[in-house]
Design a protein around this motif. Structure first.
Motif, PDB file in Angstrom:
ATOM      1  N   PHE A  22       0.863  -1.177   0.000  1.00 62.26           N
ATOM      2  CA  PHE A  22       0.000   0.000   0.000  1.00 62.26           C
ATOM      3  C   PHE A  22       0.904   1.233   0.000  1.00 62.26           C
ATOM      4  N   ALA A  23       1.183   1.762  -1.165  1.00 62.07           N
ATOM      5  CA  ALA A  23       2.105   2.894  -1.296  1.00 62.07           C
ATOM      6  C   ALA A  23       1.727   4.043  -0.366  1.00 62.07           C
ATOM      7  N   GLY A  24       2.680   4.458   0.459  1.00 63.96           N
ATOM      8  CA  GLY A  24       2.456   5.588   1.353  1.00 63.96           C
ATOM      9  C   GLY A  24       1.735   5.259   2.640  1.00 63.96           C
ATOM     10  N   CYS A  25       1.418   3.997   2.874  1.00 65.76           N
ATOM     11  CA  CYS A  25       0.697   3.610   4.090  1.00 65.76           C
ATOM     12  C   CYS A  25       1.716   3.370   5.203  1.00 65.76           C
ATOM     13  N   VAL A  26       1.859   4.358   6.086  1.00 64.14           N
ATOM     14  CA  VAL A  26       2.807   4.289   7.195  1.00 64.14           C
ATOM     15  C   VAL A  26       2.135   4.791   8.470  1.00 64.14           C
ATOM     16  N   SER A  27       2.684   4.379   9.602  1.00 65.31           N
ATOM     17  CA  SER A  27       2.203   4.871  10.886  1.00 65.31           C
ATOM     18  C   SER A  27       3.318   4.677  11.906  1.00 65.31           C
ATOM     19  N   GLU A  28       3.059   5.100  13.126  1.00 63.63           N
ATOM     20  CA  GLU A  28       4.068   4.993  14.177  1.00 63.63           C
ATOM     21  C   GLU A  28       3.396   4.769  15.523  1.00 63.63           C
ATOM     22  N   ALA A  43      -4.221   1.336   7.361  1.00 66.20           N
ATOM     23  CA  ALA A  43      -4.556   0.471   6.224  1.00 66.20           C
ATOM     24  C   ALA A  43      -6.047   0.549   5.899  1.00 66.20           C
ATOM     25  N   GLU A  44      -6.887   0.593   6.930  1.00 65.73           N
ATOM     26  CA  GLU A  44      -8.336   0.709   6.702  1.00 65.73           C
ATOM     27  C   GLU A  44      -8.666   2.012   5.977  1.00 65.73           C
ATOM     28  N   GLU A  48     -10.184   2.721   2.112  1.00 68.40           N
ATOM     29  CA  GLU A  48     -11.355   3.575   1.884  1.00 68.40           C
ATOM     30  C   GLU A  48     -11.051   4.646   0.836  1.00 68.40           C
ATOM     31  N   VAL A  49      -9.890   5.284   0.963  1.00 63.62           N
ATOM     32  CA  VAL A  49      -9.504   6.326   0.018  1.00 63.62           C
ATOM     33  C   VAL A  49      -9.295   5.732  -1.372  1.00 63.62           C
ATOM     34  N   ALA A  50      -8.645   4.585  -1.448  1.00 65.08           N
ATOM     35  CA  ALA A  50      -8.424   3.931  -2.738  1.00 65.08           C
ATOM     36  C   ALA A  50      -9.747   3.598  -3.407  1.00 65.08           C
ATOM     37  N   ALA A  51     -10.724   3.143  -2.635  1.00 68.57           N
ATOM     38  CA  ALA A  51     -12.043   2.812  -3.191  1.00 68.57           C
ATOM     39  C   ALA A  51     -12.743   4.068  -3.704  1.00 68.57           C
TER      40      ALA A  51
END
Length: 67
Positions: A22-28, A43-44, A48-51
């Motif tokens: 998932f390009a750009g899907c990061v967190s900390e 990721a959730e 949603e944004v991709a859809a």
């Protein structure tokens, strides 16, 4: 759905995570548990944004599959 998550130690302490698929899907997070909860939420939202960005048209069809 199961996704591969890559977890890295953060320079300032804690961890940061990414989902390579998932390009750009990061967190900390401060702890591993917090980081995993945060990347799941990221990721959730990413899905949603991709859809929303990919709307069905006469030339594009959208289908769901289960892994």
């Amino acid at each position: 759905m199961k996704l591969q998550v890559v977890i890295h130690p953060a320079k300032e302490g804690g961890f940061w995570a990414e989902i390579p698929g998932f390009a750009g899907c990061v967190s900390e997070g401060e702890t591993l548990e917090e980081t995993l909860l945060n990347i799941k939420e990221a990721a959730e939202v990413w899905l949603e944004v991709a859809a929303m960005r990919t709307k069905a048209t006469s030339q594009i069809q959208i289908a769901e599959i289960e892994l």
